[in-house]
Design a protein around this motif. Sequence first.
Motif, PDB file in Angstrom:
ATOM      1  N   MET A   1       0.829  -1.217   0.000  1.00  0.00           N
ATOM      2  CA  MET A   1       0.000   0.000   0.000  1.00  0.00           C
ATOM      3  C   MET A   1       0.859   1.262   0.000  1.00  0.00           C
ATOM      4  SD  MET A   1      -3.258   0.290  -0.110  1.00  0.00           S
ATOM      5  CE  MET A   1      -4.568   1.452   0.106  1.00  0.00           C
ATOM      6  N   SER A   2       2.195   1.087   0.260  1.00  0.00           N
ATOM      7  CA  SER A   2       3.058   2.250   0.390  1.00  0.00           C
ATOM      8  C   SER A   2       3.217   3.010  -0.916  1.00  0.00           C
ATOM      9  CB  SER A   2       4.440   1.835   0.910  1.00  0.00           C
ATOM     10  OG  SER A   2       5.027   0.922   0.011  1.00  0.00           O
ATOM     11  N   ASN A   3       2.915   2.376  -2.059  1.00  0.00           N
ATOM     12  CA  ASN A   3       3.064   3.038  -3.351  1.00  0.00           C
ATOM     13  C   ASN A   3       1.794   3.750  -3.811  1.00  0.00           C
ATOM     14  OD1 ASN A   3       5.744   2.275  -3.697  1.00  0.00           O
ATOM     15  ND2 ASN A   3       5.158   0.276  -4.500  1.00  0.00           N
ATOM     16  N   THR A   4       0.750   3.659  -3.013  1.00  0.00           N
ATOM     17  CA  THR A   4      -0.502   4.294  -3.403  1.00  0.00           C
ATOM     18  C   THR A   4      -0.457   5.785  -3.123  1.00  0.00           C
ATOM     19  OG1 THR A   4      -1.475   3.868  -1.238  1.00  0.00           O
ATOM     20  CG2 THR A   4      -1.850   2.219  -2.958  1.00  0.00           C
ATOM     21  N   THR A   5      -1.322   6.532  -3.795  1.00  0.00           N
ATOM     22  CA  THR A   5      -1.399   7.969  -3.577  1.00  0.00           C
ATOM     23  C   THR A   5      -2.342   8.274  -2.414  1.00  0.00           C
ATOM     24  OG1 THR A   5      -3.279   8.261  -5.049  1.00  0.00           O
ATOM     25  CG2 THR A   5      -1.065   8.341  -6.044  1.00  0.00           C
ATOM     26  N   PHE A   6      -2.293   9.513  -1.946  1.00  0.00           N
ATOM     27  CA  PHE A   6      -3.218   9.921  -0.895  1.00  0.00           C
ATOM     28  C   PHE A   6      -4.661   9.742  -1.360  1.00  0.00           C
ATOM     29  CE2 PHE A   6      -6.071  13.185   0.761  1.00  0.00           C
ATOM     30  CZ  PHE A   6      -6.056  12.847   2.102  1.00  0.00           C
ATOM     31  N   ALA A   7      -4.930  10.098  -2.617  1.00  0.00           N
ATOM     32  CA  ALA A   7      -6.295   9.965  -3.145  1.00  0.00           C
ATOM     33  C   ALA A   7      -6.755   8.510  -3.097  1.00  0.00           C
ATOM     34  CB  ALA A   7      -6.361  10.485  -4.577  1.00  0.00           C
ATOM     35  N   ASP A   8      -5.866   7.566  -3.420  1.00  0.00           N
ATOM     36  CA  ASP A   8      -6.217   6.143  -3.358  1.00  0.00           C
ATOM     37  C   ASP A   8      -6.586   5.737  -1.936  1.00  0.00           C
ATOM     38  OD1 ASP A   8      -5.676   5.742  -6.070  1.00  0.00           O
ATOM     39  OD2 ASP A   8      -3.558   5.318  -5.694  1.00  0.00           O
ATOM     40  N   ARG A   9      -5.764   6.149  -0.978  1.00  0.00           N
ATOM     41  CA  ARG A   9      -6.022   5.767   0.417  1.00  0.00           C
ATOM     42  C   ARG A   9      -7.295   6.418   0.941  1.00  0.00           C
ATOM     43  NH1 ARG A   9      -0.508   6.541   0.108  1.00  0.00           N
ATOM     44  NH2 ARG A   9      -0.620   8.662   0.936  1.00  0.00           N
ATOM     45  N   LEU A  10      -7.525   7.665   0.543  1.00  0.00           N
ATOM     46  CA  LEU A  10      -8.737   8.361   0.981  1.00  0.00           C
ATOM     47  C   LEU A  10      -9.980   7.654   0.449  1.00  0.00           C
ATOM     48  CD1 LEU A  10     -10.131  10.773   2.334  1.00  0.00           C
ATOM     49  CD2 LEU A  10      -9.803  12.053   0.215  1.00  0.00           C
ATOM     50  N   LYS A  11      -9.985   7.320  -0.835  1.00  0.00           N
ATOM     51  CA  LYS A  11     -11.154   6.644  -1.437  1.00  0.00           C
ATOM     52  C   LYS A  11     -11.377   5.267  -0.815  1.00  0.00           C
ATOM     53  CE  LYS A  11      -9.666   7.725  -5.653  1.00  0.00           C
ATOM     54  NZ  LYS A  11      -9.552   7.885  -7.128  1.00  0.00           N
ATOM     55  N   LEU A  12     -10.290   4.546  -0.521  1.00  0.00           N
ATOM     56  CA  LEU A  12     -10.417   3.233   0.107  1.00  0.00           C
ATOM     57  C   LEU A  12     -11.032   3.361   1.498  1.00  0.00           C
ATOM     58  CD1 LEU A  12      -9.904   0.191   0.145  1.00  0.00           C
ATOM     59  CD2 LEU A  12      -7.576   0.664   0.966  1.00  0.00           C
ATOM     60  N   ALA A  13     -10.559   4.354   2.266  1.00  0.00           N
ATOM     61  CA  ALA A  13     -11.089   4.557   3.613  1.00  0.00           C
ATOM     62  C   ALA A  13     -12.559   4.962   3.565  1.00  0.00           C
ATOM     63  CB  ALA A  13     -10.265   5.627   4.331  1.00  0.00           C
ATOM     64  N   MET A  14     -12.922   5.812   2.606  1.00  0.00           N
ATOM     65  CA  MET A  14     -14.327   6.217   2.468  1.00  0.00           C
ATOM     66  C   MET A  14     -15.200   5.028   2.099  1.00  0.00           C
ATOM     67  SD  MET A  14     -13.727   9.850   0.458  1.00  0.00           S
ATOM     68  CE  MET A  14     -15.463  10.093   0.075  1.00  0.00           C
ATOM     69  N   GLU A  15     -14.685   4.177   1.221  1.00  0.00           N
ATOM     70  CA  GLU A  15     -15.444   2.985   0.806  1.00  0.00           C
ATOM     71  C   GLU A  15     -15.669   2.048   1.985  1.00  0.00           C
ATOM     72  OE1 GLU A  15     -14.804  -0.823  -2.194  1.00  0.00           O
ATOM     73  OE2 GLU A  15     -13.748   1.063  -2.606  1.00  0.00           O
ATOM     74  N   ARG A  16     -14.628   1.853   2.793  1.00  0.00           N
ATOM     75  CA  ARG A  16     -14.753   0.946   3.951  1.00  0.00           C
ATOM     76  C   ARG A  16     -15.760   1.452   4.966  1.00  0.00           C
ATOM     77  NH1 ARG A  16      -8.293  -0.350   4.971  1.00  0.00           N
ATOM     78  NH2 ARG A  16      -8.092  -1.989   3.387  1.00  0.00           N
ATOM     79  N   GLN A  17     -15.850   2.780   5.109  1.00  0.00           N
ATOM     80  CA  GLN A  17     -16.790   3.358   6.068  1.00  0.00           C
ATOM     81  C   GLN A  17     -18.162   3.649   5.451  1.00  0.00           C
ATOM     82  OE1 GLN A  17     -16.324   3.763   9.346  1.00  0.00           O
ATOM     83  NE2 GLN A  17     -14.328   2.772   9.100  1.00  0.00           N
ATOM     84  N   GLY A  18     -18.272   3.405   4.135  1.00  0.00           N
ATOM     85  CA  GLY A  18     -19.534   3.692   3.452  1.00  0.00           C
ATOM     86  C   GLY A  18     -19.855   5.176   3.424  1.00  0.00           C
ATOM     87  N   MET A  19     -18.819   6.001   3.355  1.00  0.00           N
ATOM     88  CA  MET A  19     -19.010   7.450   3.387  1.00  0.00           C
ATOM     89  C   MET A  19     -18.788   8.060   2.005  1.00  0.00           C
ATOM     90  SD  MET A  19     -17.180   8.547   7.000  1.00  0.00           S
ATOM     91  CE  MET A  19     -17.897  10.191   7.031  1.00  0.00           C
ATOM     92  N   LYS A  20     -19.569   9.084   1.692  1.00  0.00           N
ATOM     93  CA  LYS A  20     -19.420   9.847   0.465  1.00  0.00           C
ATOM     94  C   LYS A  20     -18.809  11.202   0.807  1.00  0.00           C
ATOM     95  CE  LYS A  20     -23.443   7.649  -1.717  1.00  0.00           C
ATOM     96  NZ  LYS A  20     -24.777   7.876  -2.320  1.00  0.00           N
ATOM     97  N   GLN A  21     -18.477  11.959  -0.241  1.00  0.00           N
ATOM     98  CA  GLN A  21     -17.876  13.274  -0.018  1.00  0.00           C
ATOM     99  C   GLN A  21     -18.766  14.167   0.841  1.00  0.00           C
ATOM    100  OE1 GLN A  21     -16.247  15.228  -3.513  1.00  0.00           O
ATOM    101  NE2 GLN A  21     -15.938  13.271  -4.543  1.00  0.00           N
ATOM    102  N   VAL A  22     -20.059  14.119   0.565  1.00  0.00           N
ATOM    103  CA  VAL A  22     -20.987  14.971   1.302  1.00  0.00           C
ATOM    104  C   VAL A  22     -21.023  14.603   2.785  1.00  0.00           C
ATOM    105  CG1 VAL A  22     -23.024  13.518   0.870  1.00  0.00           C
ATOM    106  CG2 VAL A  22     -23.310  15.986   1.248  1.00  0.00           C
ATOM    107  N   ASP A  23     -20.771  13.313   3.112  1.00  0.00           N
ATOM    108  CA  ASP A  23     -20.743  12.893   4.514  1.00  0.00           C
ATOM    109  C   ASP A  23     -19.550  13.513   5.248  1.00  0.00           C
ATOM    110  OD1 ASP A  23     -23.003  11.165   4.176  1.00  0.00           O
ATOM    111  OD2 ASP A  23     -21.697   9.677   3.259  1.00  0.00           O
ATOM    112  N   LEU A  24     -18.410  13.587   4.556  1.00  0.00           N
ATOM    113  CA  LEU A  24     -17.237  14.214   5.161  1.00  0.00           C
ATOM    114  C   LEU A  24     -17.467  15.704   5.392  1.00  0.00           C
ATOM    115  CD1 LEU A  24     -14.290  12.542   3.196  1.00  0.00           C
ATOM    116  CD2 LEU A  24     -14.914  12.179   5.584  1.00  0.00           C
ATOM    117  N   ILE A  25     -18.094  16.342   4.402  1.00  0.00           N
ATOM    118  CA  ILE A  25     -18.364  17.781   4.527  1.00  0.00           C
ATOM    119  C   ILE A  25     -19.318  18.042   5.690  1.00  0.00           C
ATOM    120  CG2 ILE A  25     -19.412  19.757   3.349  1.00  0.00           C
ATOM    121  CD1 ILE A  25     -18.482  18.301   0.702  1.00  0.00           C
TER     122      ILE A  25
END
Length: 510
Positions: free
Chosen positions: A1-25
């Motif tokens: 996972m160390s070669n992934t970008t921040f965007a990749d890790r962010l999207k993966l974390a959002m997917e695991r929590q079932g959260m969308k952008q609007v939920d973070l906002i």
Amino acid sequence: MSNTTFADRLKLAMERQGMKQVDLIRAASEQGVKLGKSHVSQYVSGKTVPRADILRFLAQALKVEEAWLGGREPEKAEETAADPKKEETGTVEERIKDSENSGGKKMREFKKSTKLDDVLYDVRGPVVDEAERMEDAGMQVLKLNIGNPAPFGFRTPDEVIYDMRRQLTECEGYSPAKGLFSARKAIMQYAQLKHIPNVSMEDIYTGNGVSELINLCMSALLNDGDEILIPSPDYPLWTACATLAGGKAVHYVCDEQAEWYPDMEDIKKKITDRTKAIVLINPNNPTGALYPKEVLQEIVDIAREHQLIIFSDEIYDRLVMDGEKHVSIASLAPDLFCVTFSGLSKSHMIAGFRIGWMVLSGNKAIAKDYIEGLKMLSNMRLCSNVPAQSIVQTALGGSQSVESYIVPGGRIYEQREFIYKALTDIPGITAVKPKAAFYMFPKLDTKKFNILDDEKFALDLLRDKKILLVQGSGFNWKQPDHFRVVYLPRIEVLKEAAEKMADFFSYYHQ
């Protein structure tokens, strides 16, 4: 996972929590964290990464380790997780040396300035990035997002092209920092026709478009924490430049129920002892509103009472329809210090030539030191585009190329008539008919379409119908209920776009 970008890790974390952008906002708003839709979109798209405090909030909201989300090595993340109080110590150089001594290959990472953290320009933002990706994949996208006349068949007047070609060999060197004598003389005479008081040749500065001059004016004026009143909706460059200069953009509301005129009571409520100036965009982008003399006089009275500078963006002053007349606010304020901006990009369909100007007028004595700052910054960039300066005199003299477009039967007039009716015929869309420029700012029925995120709406329309618009939040409008449409395409193109949009809104529900 160390070669992934921040965007990749962010999207993966959002997917695991079932959260969308609007939920973070929403979560950020509940915790008092400043996090906008455009910020999250830029993180998800990989366009930028968050600063430390925002990264900390995202990690907490997504229930992941901050070190992992931030992209530190797995072993470092585990170490930090085991001992949350343990932090990296030492200078950047020492940490790089330690990494090299331990056999690692970690390189120093260069990041953008934190001054850019709150600077957004969604006219060319994440939605546009997606449109470019689609085009790279071979799709055709109708771009109704930017006021660029040339792609829609608006041509520069032959006389302007001819005169530039004749003078090219005389434009090989720098001009004076403020501009060529001929250009500034023509601009001064134009200011006289607009009844702008107390203007001499020394009060005129040419620029690489009005955009450069806005940036120059904000940089010369604002100290950290200084406030400047800017309309909402606005042309976002004003807010971006004020923020980048260290100032605070305070948005006053323009009232849709009152022809999009500025709300005077809202302006008065938002003036503090740190307020230095007020910005006016007239004719307005994105609404197409044109302010009558009575409205301008009210703003002058407020500026006079609170001793504010008036910055007036008048780039569309020659694109006025329905027999209306444009009034320069500086003509009403001989006792105040005013800066008036205009140019040829829109009126002469030469956006790519990059030629604009600003005119200092009124009581210049009270701004003597500020004017020295303007001179300094103007000198530092040497001069603006000299070939473009060479045709200012030609363009401002004689007949205006735009006049035939803005009367009944003219392209801009007829395209406005068509798009206004076509869009307001769609259930759930209303609009104030624009009187100037070539933009309209329609309103969406958010209950009907269940729109909570207007950037998502713009992306959904783009992906479904291949039509590119800018959402209202891209113009610092706080509610997710507007979008801007550019009506420069010919009617047959607008007709196809309106039909596709009508179909889209017949089923769209966020």
